[in-house]
Design a protein around this motif. Structure first.
Motif, PDB file in Angstrom:
ATOM      1  N   ARG A 206      -4.830   0.532  -1.949  1.00  0.00           N
ATOM      2  CA  ARG A 206      -3.375   1.363  -1.787  1.00  0.00           C
ATOM      3  C   ARG A 206      -2.355   0.840  -1.444  1.00  0.00           C
ATOM      4  NH1 ARG A 206      -6.742   2.876   2.549  1.00  0.00           N
ATOM      5  NH2 ARG A 206      -5.725   2.732   4.636  1.00  0.00           N
ATOM      6  N   LEU A 207      -2.443  -0.286  -0.759  1.00  0.00           N
ATOM      7  CA  LEU A 207      -1.147  -1.462  -0.223  1.00  0.00           C
ATOM      8  C   LEU A 207      -0.558  -1.726  -1.512  1.00  0.00           C
ATOM      9  CD1 LEU A 207      -2.778  -3.493   2.557  1.00  0.00           C
ATOM     10  CD2 LEU A 207      -1.236  -1.668   2.914  1.00  0.00           C
ATOM     11  N   LEU A 208      -1.068  -1.654  -2.766  1.00  0.00           N
ATOM     12  CA  LEU A 208      -0.287  -1.950  -3.810  1.00  0.00           C
ATOM     13  C   LEU A 208       0.532  -0.913  -4.541  1.00  0.00           C
ATOM     14  CD1 LEU A 208      -2.714  -4.388  -5.929  1.00  0.00           C
ATOM     15  CD2 LEU A 208      -0.500  -5.010  -5.015  1.00  0.00           C
ATOM     16  N   ASP A 209       0.348   0.262  -3.965  1.00  0.00           N
ATOM     17  CA  ASP A 209       0.777   1.490  -4.601  1.00  0.00           C
ATOM     18  C   ASP A 209       2.203   1.333  -4.895  1.00  0.00           C
ATOM     19  OD1 ASP A 209      -1.535   2.848  -4.765  1.00  0.00           O
ATOM     20  OD2 ASP A 209      -1.290   4.224  -3.026  1.00  0.00           O
ATOM     21  N   PRO A 210       2.973   0.610  -4.007  1.00  0.00           N
ATOM     22  CA  PRO A 210       4.507   0.751  -3.975  1.00  0.00           C
ATOM     23  C   PRO A 210       4.996  -0.074  -5.277  1.00  0.00           C
ATOM     24  CG  PRO A 210       3.894   0.346  -2.013  1.00  0.00           C
ATOM     25  CD  PRO A 210       2.595   0.369  -2.368  1.00  0.00           C
ATOM     26  N   VAL A 211       4.176  -1.130  -5.840  1.00  0.00           N
ATOM     27  CA  VAL A 211       4.425  -2.029  -7.067  1.00  0.00           C
ATOM     28  C   VAL A 211       3.653  -1.639  -8.344  1.00  0.00           C
ATOM     29  CG1 VAL A 211       5.248  -3.877  -5.440  1.00  0.00           C
ATOM     30  CG2 VAL A 211       2.913  -3.935  -6.344  1.00  0.00           C
TER      31      VAL A 211
END
Length: 276
Positions: free
Chosen positions: A63-68
């Motif tokens: 979920r740390l990838l959600d912004p990109v």
């Protein structure tokens, strides 16, 4: 390694693992490179199955990838990308050596590295946070700015991006090459920035790349296994990307000396070695 008789000829057969999702099969294959590639994926599956609880926790970290993730539009489906990221994480963390584990003891030694998985995943996520926005920036610069004189260059850049971000690119590409992606993408942005006034020169440079790429494509059509299963063919594939850097973005540098002449000579050596 064993031998089987096929149509009266003795053929060497190599044992290989085959990833079937929820389990792993074992079979034989006549191509050693392909067998090694499939076995690596099979071992990754066994590692993930052995660490099912930790694997689930790692997936939550994605979920740390959600912004990109909006910048990944037009690439593979989100869940396919996420699964490939985890596969790449296990490969980088546990199978980074030259030899794959062939014994229970060696497999357990891989599992002993489980504490390093989280740090490896963070490293891969940070890398994606850098490259996905760069990819998006390139596509955005070309969007709505197409003129007839720029179309040829834009078409070439889109081909390059499709190669860099093809299906399963994270699992097919060793980390040492993936780490070069920011430089390759910055190289494309540099090329776009300098394109006006150099359109004719840009077209000539495209022809140089195509000359080498055509030799390579004709060669790999003669082999049955994927190019990335063979170390020589894989390295040459990335030398073509370095050639692009030397032609279109020379100030950003290359990982090793490259030129059209060097790559033609290197290709002749590979053809001789692989009997292409």
């Amino acid at each position: 390694v064993t031998e089987r008789e096929l149509q009266g000829l003795k053929v060497r057969m190599f044992p290989m693992l085959v990833d079937q999702g929820d389990f792993v099969d074992m079979t034989l294959h006549a191509d050693e490179d392909f067998a090694e590639l499939s076995t690596r994926q099979g071992i990754i599956r066994l590692l993930r199955l052995s660490l099912a609880s930790q694997d689930k926790d790692l997936r939550k970290q994605l979920r740390l990838l959600d912004p990109v993730m909006p910048y990944a539009q037009g690439m593979v489906a989100k869940q396919v990308l996420y699964n490939d990221i985890l596969d790449a994480c296990y490969n980088l963390c546990m199978l980074s050596g030259d030899e794959l584990p062939r014994t229970d003891e060696a497999f357990k030694a891989c599992l002993d590295k489980r504490s390093e998985l989280h740090g490896t995943l963070v490293e891969v996520i940070d890398w994606l946070k850098r490259v996905l926005p760069l990819r998006h920036k390139i596509l955005k610069q070309m969007k709505g700015n197409t003129t007839i004189d720029r179309a040829y260059a834009y078409s070439d850049i889109k081909v390059q991006l499709s190669v860099l971000f093809d299906e399963h690119f994270i699992t097919r590409t060793p980390w040492r090459y993936l780490k070069q992606y920011p430089r390759y993408l910055e190289g494309i942005l540099y090329r776009l920035d300098k394109l006006q006034g150099q359109l004719q020169r840009d077209r000539l440079r495209i022809a140089e790349v195509e000359e080498i790429s055509d030799l390579y494509q004709a060669g790999i059509k003669q082999i049955t296994s994927p190019y990335y299963a063979n170390e020589d063919l894989l390295h040459y594939f990335w030398l073509i990307q370095e050639l692009r850097m030397s032609l279109f973005a020379q100030p950003l540098g290359t990982s090793e000396p490259v030129s059209n002449k060097r790559l033609r000579q290197k290709w002749n050596e590979i053809k001789l070695k692989l009997s292409l």
